[in-house]
Design a protein around this motif. Structure first.
Motif, PDB file in Angstrom:
ATOM      1  N   GLY A  85       0.828  -1.203   0.000  1.00  0.00           N
ATOM      2  CA  GLY A  85       0.000   0.000   0.000  1.00  0.00           C
ATOM      3  C   GLY A  85       0.857   1.246   0.000  1.00  0.00           C
ATOM      4  O   GLY A  85       2.090   1.180   0.030  1.00  0.00           O
ATOM      5  N   ALA A  89      -1.188   6.588   3.055  1.00  0.00           N
ATOM      6  CA  ALA A  89      -2.472   6.135   3.606  1.00  0.00           C
ATOM      7  C   ALA A  89      -2.596   6.573   5.058  1.00  0.00           C
ATOM      8  O   ALA A  89      -1.631   6.537   5.824  1.00  0.00           O
ATOM      9  N   THR A  92      -2.935   2.384   9.077  1.00  0.00           N
ATOM     10  CA  THR A  92      -1.950   1.316   8.921  1.00  0.00           C
ATOM     11  C   THR A  92      -2.430   0.073   9.651  1.00  0.00           C
ATOM     12  O   THR A  92      -2.796   0.127  10.824  1.00  0.00           O
ATOM     13  N   LEU A 115      -9.044  -5.945   2.065  1.00  0.00           N
ATOM     14  CA  LEU A 115      -7.687  -5.412   2.200  1.00  0.00           C
ATOM     15  C   LEU A 115      -7.144  -4.973   0.845  1.00  0.00           C
ATOM     16  O   LEU A 115      -6.514  -3.917   0.733  1.00  0.00           O
ATOM     17  N   HIS A 116      -7.379  -5.768  -0.175  1.00  0.00           N
ATOM     18  CA  HIS A 116      -6.935  -5.397  -1.520  1.00  0.00           C
ATOM     19  C   HIS A 116      -7.623  -4.107  -1.976  1.00  0.00           C
ATOM     20  O   HIS A 116      -6.973  -3.212  -2.533  1.00  0.00           O
ATOM     21  N   THR A 119      -6.154  -1.064   0.070  1.00  0.00           N
ATOM     22  CA  THR A 119      -4.767  -0.722  -0.261  1.00  0.00           C
ATOM     23  C   THR A 119      -4.674  -0.179  -1.683  1.00  0.00           C
ATOM     24  O   THR A 119      -3.942   0.784  -1.941  1.00  0.00           O
ATOM     25  N   ASP A 120      -5.419  -0.774  -2.595  1.00  0.00           N
ATOM     26  CA  ASP A 120      -5.394  -0.309  -3.985  1.00  0.00           C
ATOM     27  C   ASP A 120      -5.953   1.110  -4.103  1.00  0.00           C
ATOM     28  O   ASP A 120      -5.547   1.875  -4.988  1.00  0.00           O
ATOM     29  N   LEU A 124      -5.359   2.455   2.839  1.00  0.00           N
ATOM     30  CA  LEU A 124      -4.791   1.598   3.870  1.00  0.00           C
ATOM     31  C   LEU A 124      -3.407   1.120   3.455  1.00  0.00           C
ATOM     32  O   LEU A 124      -3.178   0.766   2.295  1.00  0.00           O
ATOM     33  N   ARG A 125      -2.513   1.118   4.417  1.00  0.00           N
ATOM     34  CA  ARG A 125      -1.191   0.532   4.236  1.00  0.00           C
ATOM     35  C   ARG A 125      -1.110  -0.653   5.199  1.00  0.00           C
ATOM     36  O   ARG A 125      -1.570  -0.582   6.335  1.00  0.00           O
ATOM     37  N   ILE A 126      -0.543  -1.756   4.735  1.00  0.00           N
ATOM     38  CA  ILE A 126      -0.396  -2.942   5.575  1.00  0.00           C
ATOM     39  C   ILE A 126       1.085  -3.220   5.780  1.00  0.00           C
ATOM     40  O   ILE A 126       1.860  -3.250   4.824  1.00  0.00           O
ATOM     41  N   ARG A 160       2.830  -9.428  -2.535  1.00  0.00           N
ATOM     42  CA  ARG A 160       1.403  -9.616  -2.267  1.00  0.00           C
ATOM     43  C   ARG A 160       0.835 -10.797  -3.035  1.00  0.00           C
ATOM     44  O   ARG A 160       0.085 -11.613  -2.483  1.00  0.00           O
TER      45      ARG A 160
END
Length: 258
Positions: A85, A89, A92, A115-116, A119-120, A124-126, A160
C-alpha cells in the motif's frame, strides 16, 4: 382436517424448524471461524514449551545463523515490516502472521478482498511481519522457509501475489509441506514472472532466514499471544469479536475522510 394431513403439516413444520436450526448453527460457525481457529494457533504455544525445552541445545536451527538480510523495501524498526500500500495512507494495519497457521489463512480468506480494495485505493497501508510460531509448536521448518520465500518474492516486487498464493495453497497445520523449497518454487509459478533464477537462488540459499528469525524474536518480545495478530493504527482489532470486513472498511474510510 384428516389425521394424515395434520401429521403431514406437523412433519413439515418440524423439518422446517430443524433446517432453521441448522442455518443458525452454520451462521454461528461462520461468525466464530476467525476467532475460533486462532485458538488453535495460540494453544500450541503452551503445549510446545516442554518440547522446546527438551530439544534445546540438541540441534541448531538453520535460522539466525547467517547475516540478517532484509528484503528490498522493508521498513519499520530493524526493517522487519514488508509494506503493502501507499505510505500516504492514513490508516496502517500491522499483521503478524505465520504461513503455516490456519487462523492466518482464515483471516486472509475472509478479509483479503477488503484489504486489496483499501490498499489499492490508497486508504490503507499494511505492514506484514512474518513469524515462525508453528515451527516452534509442531516442529519443522515450513514457517521459516515460506517466510523466506515470501521475502524473496518481495525482492522481486511480487510479495502480495505470492503471499496470497501461499495461503491459497496452505497445507494442513501438521503437514510441513512448505519445508520443501521445491514446493515453494512450484507455487511461485502461479505468480507471473516470479519463478526466475534469482528467486530460486534466494529460496534455496535461505537468503532471508536470519531476517525471519529476527522478526520472530520481535514478535516474542512484543508479548503477542498468537497469530494472526492484527493491529489497526496500533489497536488490536483481531480480539474484537464484532469485527468484520465491512466494519474494518468503515473504520478505514472514516479515518481517510477525517
Amino acid at each position: 382436517m384428516s389425521e394424515k394431513n395434520r401429521d403431514g403439516k406437523r412433519s413439515a413444520r418440524e423439518r422446517l424448524a430443524v433446517e432453521r436450526e441448522k442455518q443458525k448453527s452454520a451462521e454461528k460457525r461462520r461468525r466464530a471461524l476467525i476467532v475460533g481457529v486462532s485458538v488453535v494457533c495460540v494453544l500450541g504455544v503452551a503445549a510446545a514449551i516442554g518440547v522446546l525445552a527438551a530439544n534445546a541445545g540438541k540441534k541448531k536451527s538453520s535460522a539466525g545463523t547467517g547475516p540478517v538480510v532484509a528484503p528490498s523495501g522493508a521498513q519499520g524498526k530493524d526493517s522487519l515490516a514488508i509494506p503493502v500500500g501507499k505510505d500516504s495512507a492514513k490508516s496502517t494495519l500491522t499483521i503478524w502472521e505465520d504461513f503455516r497457521c490456519p487462523a492466518c489463512q482464515a483471516f486472509e480468506t475472509a478479509y483479503r478482498p477488503t484489504l486489496h480494495e483499501l490498499t489499492d485505493a490508497g486508504k490503507l497501508r499494511i505492514d506484514y511481519h512474518l513469524v515462525t510460531l508453528i515451527d516452534g509448536n509442531l516442529g519443522g521448518s515450513g514457517s521459516l522457509r515460506a517466510a523466506n520465500a515470501a521475502a524473496c518474492a518481495q525482492d522481486a516486487g511480487k510479495f502480495r501475489d505470492y503471499h496470497d498464493v501461499l495461503y491459497e495453497n496452505q497445507p494442513k497445520e501438521t503437514d510441513d509441506a512448505f519445508a520443501g523449497n521445491a514446493k515453494l518454487i512450484e507455487l511461485a509459478g502461479k505468480v507471473n514472472g516470479l519463478d526466475t533464477p534469482t528467486f530460486r537462488k534466494c529460496v534455496d540459499g535461505g537468503t532471508h532466514n536470519s531476517w525471519v528469525a529476527k522478526s520472530n524474536q520481535a514478535f516474542q518480545a512484543g508479548g503477542y499471544s498468537g497469530t494472526p495478530t492484527v493491529l489497526l493504527n496500533g489497536k488490536n482489532i483481531y480480539q474484537d469479536q464484532t469485527m468484520t470486513p465491512a466494519k474494518l472498511k468503515q473504520l478505514v474510510e472514516a479515518a481517510d475522510k477525517g
